[in-house]
Write a protein that holds these residues in place. Structure first.
Motif, PDB file in Angstrom:
ATOM      1  N   ILE A 211       4.733   8.966   3.699  1.00  0.00           N
ATOM      2  CA  ILE A 211       3.448   8.898   4.258  1.00  0.00           C
ATOM      3  C   ILE A 211       2.306   8.564   3.716  1.00  0.00           C
ATOM      4  O   ILE A 211       1.550   7.660   4.237  1.00  0.00           O
ATOM      5  CB  ILE A 211       3.451  10.529   4.743  1.00  0.00           C
ATOM      6  CG1 ILE A 211       4.426  10.818   5.565  1.00  0.00           C
ATOM      7  CG2 ILE A 211       2.187  10.671   5.368  1.00  0.00           C
ATOM      8  CD1 ILE A 211       4.432  12.253   6.221  1.00  0.00           C
ATOM      9  N   ASP A 212       2.089   8.806   2.380  1.00  0.00           N
ATOM     10  CA  ASP A 212       1.122   8.307   1.590  1.00  0.00           C
ATOM     11  C   ASP A 212       1.065   6.722   1.578  1.00  0.00           C
ATOM     12  O   ASP A 212      -0.105   6.193   1.650  1.00  0.00           O
ATOM     13  CB  ASP A 212       1.222   8.857   0.151  1.00  0.00           C
ATOM     14  CG  ASP A 212       0.206   8.421  -0.780  1.00  0.00           C
ATOM     15  OD1 ASP A 212      -0.962   8.777  -0.389  1.00  0.00           O
ATOM     16  OD2 ASP A 212       0.432   7.676  -1.668  1.00  0.00           O
ATOM     17  N   ILE A 213       2.110   6.125   1.199  1.00  0.00           N
ATOM     18  CA  ILE A 213       2.017   4.717   1.536  1.00  0.00           C
ATOM     19  C   ILE A 213       1.590   4.167   2.911  1.00  0.00           C
ATOM     20  O   ILE A 213       0.934   3.170   2.962  1.00  0.00           O
ATOM     21  CB  ILE A 213       3.535   4.012   1.108  1.00  0.00           C
ATOM     22  CG1 ILE A 213       3.699   4.318  -0.310  1.00  0.00           C
ATOM     23  CG2 ILE A 213       3.714   2.676   1.240  1.00  0.00           C
ATOM     24  CD1 ILE A 213       5.210   4.071  -0.912  1.00  0.00           C
ATOM     25  N   TYR A 214       2.073   4.680   3.952  1.00  0.00           N
ATOM     26  CA  TYR A 214       1.958   4.123   5.316  1.00  0.00           C
ATOM     27  C   TYR A 214       0.410   4.347   5.664  1.00  0.00           C
ATOM     28  O   TYR A 214      -0.104   3.543   6.197  1.00  0.00           O
ATOM     29  CB  TYR A 214       2.642   5.168   6.308  1.00  0.00           C
ATOM     30  CG  TYR A 214       4.080   5.045   6.221  1.00  0.00           C
ATOM     31  CD1 TYR A 214       4.748   4.035   5.625  1.00  0.00           C
ATOM     32  CD2 TYR A 214       4.653   6.072   6.765  1.00  0.00           C
ATOM     33  CE1 TYR A 214       6.268   4.044   5.555  1.00  0.00           C
ATOM     34  CE2 TYR A 214       6.317   5.928   6.669  1.00  0.00           C
ATOM     35  CZ  TYR A 214       6.965   5.046   6.142  1.00  0.00           C
ATOM     36  OH  TYR A 214       8.217   4.856   5.956  1.00  0.00           O
ATOM     37  N   HIS A 215      -0.348   5.127   5.060  1.00  0.00           N
ATOM     38  CA  HIS A 215      -1.681   5.639   5.729  1.00  0.00           C
ATOM     39  C   HIS A 215      -2.828   5.610   4.340  1.00  0.00           C
ATOM     40  O   HIS A 215      -4.028   5.779   4.869  1.00  0.00           O
ATOM     41  CB  HIS A 215      -1.676   7.060   6.204  1.00  0.00           C
ATOM     42  CG  HIS A 215      -0.825   7.237   7.319  1.00  0.00           C
ATOM     43  ND1 HIS A 215       0.501   7.671   7.336  1.00  0.00           N
ATOM     44  CD2 HIS A 215      -0.896   6.776   8.618  1.00  0.00           C
ATOM     45  CE1 HIS A 215       1.097   7.591   8.362  1.00  0.00           C
ATOM     46  NE2 HIS A 215       0.314   7.374   9.085  1.00  0.00           N
ATOM     47  N   ASN A 216      -2.563   5.224   3.414  1.00  0.00           N
ATOM     48  CA  ASN A 216      -3.690   5.125   2.384  1.00  0.00           C
ATOM     49  C   ASN A 216      -3.918   3.590   2.321  1.00  0.00           C
ATOM     50  O   ASN A 216      -3.384   2.604   2.985  1.00  0.00           O
ATOM     51  CB  ASN A 216      -3.354   5.839   0.998  1.00  0.00           C
ATOM     52  CG  ASN A 216      -2.127   5.105   0.408  1.00  0.00           C
ATOM     53  OD1 ASN A 216      -1.727   4.132   0.611  1.00  0.00           O
ATOM     54  ND2 ASN A 216      -1.428   5.593  -0.671  1.00  0.00           N
ATOM     55  N   ASP A 217      -5.040   3.255   1.286  1.00  0.00           N
ATOM     56  CA  ASP A 217      -5.510   2.001   1.180  1.00  0.00           C
ATOM     57  C   ASP A 217      -4.771   1.042  -0.062  1.00  0.00           C
ATOM     58  O   ASP A 217      -5.374  -0.003  -0.451  1.00  0.00           O
ATOM     59  CB  ASP A 217      -6.980   1.959   0.949  1.00  0.00           C
ATOM     60  CG  ASP A 217      -7.773   2.599   2.161  1.00  0.00           C
ATOM     61  OD1 ASP A 217      -7.532   2.420   3.238  1.00  0.00           O
ATOM     62  OD2 ASP A 217      -8.903   3.211   1.688  1.00  0.00           O
ATOM     63  N   SER A 218      -3.559   1.622  -0.379  1.00  0.00           N
ATOM     64  CA  SER A 218      -2.933   0.967  -1.652  1.00  0.00           C
ATOM     65  C   SER A 218      -1.885   0.199  -0.999  1.00  0.00           C
ATOM     66  O   SER A 218      -0.892  -0.024  -1.801  1.00  0.00           O
ATOM     67  CB  SER A 218      -2.198   2.230  -2.310  1.00  0.00           C
ATOM     68  OG  SER A 218      -1.249   2.884  -1.573  1.00  0.00           O
ATOM     69  N   LEU A 219      -1.754  -0.407   0.034  1.00  0.00           N
ATOM     70  CA  LEU A 219      -1.033  -1.473   0.604  1.00  0.00           C
ATOM     71  C   LEU A 219      -0.798  -2.652  -0.170  1.00  0.00           C
ATOM     72  O   LEU A 219       0.095  -2.972  -0.619  1.00  0.00           O
ATOM     73  CB  LEU A 219      -1.154  -1.653   2.062  1.00  0.00           C
ATOM     74  CG  LEU A 219      -0.309  -2.847   2.614  1.00  0.00           C
ATOM     75  CD1 LEU A 219       1.107  -2.198   2.650  1.00  0.00           C
ATOM     76  CD2 LEU A 219      -0.664  -3.319   3.865  1.00  0.00           C
TER      77      LEU A 219
END
Length: 293
Positions: free
Chosen positions: A26-34
Motif C-alpha cells: 500500500i505504501d508503494i502504491y500511494h506514496n511519491d516514491s514510485l
C-alpha cells in the motif's frame, strides 16, 4: 503431531508477515516514491559490464504483474550528439544532463493495469496505459580506504530545441488529450499534435485521456437516440407495409391478366355500355325428325 501452542504461534507469525507485506504494498502504491522504487530495481537489473545502448528488462516483485520496466545506459556525449530512440520514447539530441555525468541511465516504465492505482483523472478516462521516463546518473568516488563508491542521482534533462516524442501502443482513439503527471501531484493537459503521439518537455509520466461525458449529456444522448430509434422503427414499418401492398397488388394484377388470357369473350354494346359477351354455340340444335306427329 504439533501442539496447539505451536500451531497458534505459526498462525500469528504468518498473519503478521502478510500484514507487513500488505502495508508495504500500500505504501508503494500511494506514496511519491514510485521513481525511487523503479530506479532501485533498474539498478539491480543492470549487469556489471553493461553494453551501451542495450535495453535491459527490469525484474519486479511478483505482486507487480502487468507492469513493464526497462533500463538502458548511455553516454552523455552520445545523447548530446544523436539523442536516443528507445522503447516508446524518442529523445532528441542536444540534451546535456544536469548535473553533469559521463554515463546516464534511462528508465522506461509501462504501468499497464497499475495506471489507475497511481494516478487518477477526474472527468477523464485513460485511453492508454501510463508511460514513464526517468534519467539517473551514477557518480563514482574513491573513499579513504581506497574503495570506489557509487551514488545515484536523478538528473534533469533540459530540452533546448525539440521535445521528447512519446508514441503510445494500442490506441483505440487516435486523437485525444495528452496528460503529464508531476511528482508533486500537479497535472497538465495538452492537445495531441500527431496521431498516437504526445510531445512532452521533460521527464515524467504520460498518458492519453478522453473526457467522460456528464450525466446530463449522457441522458440527452440517450433521449435523442431513443427518439431516433422510434422514428426509424416506424419508418421501417411504413416502408414494409407499402412493399407488402405493392406485392399483393402486383399479384392480383397478374392473376387477372392470366384469367383474361385463358378465356376470351366477345363484346357487345348494350345501350351506351360495352359489355362482355360469350361466343355463339358452334353446333346448332337439330330436331331428330322434321315431321310432327
Amino acid at each position: 503431531m504439533e501442539s496447539k501452542t505451536t500451531f497458534i504461534i505459526k498462525l500469528v507469525t504468518f498473519y503478521c508477515l502478510c500484514t507487513l507485506n500488505l502495508f508495504n504494498a500500500i505504501d508503494i502504491y500511494h506514496n511519491d516514491s514510485l521513481d525511487d522504487f523503479l530506479q532501485d530495481h533498474a539498478k539491480k537489473s543492470i549487469p556489471k559490464d553493461p553494453k551501451a545502448g542495450k535495453l535491459y528488462d527490469v525484474s519486479l516483485p511478483s505482486n507487480f504483474t502487468g507492469m513493464e520496466v526497462s533500463v538502458v545506459q548511455l553516454q552523455s556525449s552520445s545523447v548530446w550528439a544523436q539523442g536516443a530512440n528507445l522503447s516508446y520514447f524518442r529523445v532528441p539530441p542536444r540534451i546535456y544532463p544536469n548535473p553533469n555525468v559521463t554515463w546516464l541511465d534511462l528508465v522506461f516504465s509501462n504501468l499497464g493495469n497499475w495506471s489507475s492505482y497511481y494516478y487518477n483523472m477526474p472527468n477523464y478516462t485513460f485511453v492508454t496505459p501510463i508511460l514513464g521516463i526517468s534519467a539517473y546518473g551514477v557518480r563514482h568516488a574513491k573513499g579513504q580506504n581506497g574503495q570506489f563508491t557509487s551514488t545515484t542521482t536523478k538528473l534533469d534533462l533540459p530540452l533546448i530545441r525539440h521535445p521528447i516524442m512519446v508514441r503510445f501502443p494500442s490506441v483505440w482513439l487516435p486523437r485525444g488529450k495528452c496528460v503529464k503527471f508531476y511528482s508533486n501531484g500537479r497535472t497538465t493537459i495538452t492537445n495531441m499534435s500527431l496521431s498516437h503521439t504526445c510531445e512532452v518537455w521533460g521527464q515524467g509520466y504520460f498518458a492519453i485521456v478522453a473526457r467522460v461525458p456528464s450525466t446530463h449529456h449522457v441522458w440527452k444522448l440517450w433521449v435523442i437516440g431513443f427518439g431516433v430509434g422510434c422514428v426509424g422503427f416506424l419508418l421501417c414499418g411504413f416502408v414494409l407495409f407499402k412493399i407488402i401492398r405493392f406485392v399483393e397488388k402486383r399479384k392480383i394484377q397478374k392473376m387477372e391478366t392470366e384469367s383474361e388470357k385463358s378465356e376470351v369473350l366477345d363484346t357487345k354494346y348494350v345501350g351506351h355500355s360495352k359489355m362482355p359477351c360469350a361466343f355463339g354455340i358452334r353446333t346448332q340444335p337439330v330436331l331428330e325428325t322434321d315431321y310432327f306427329p
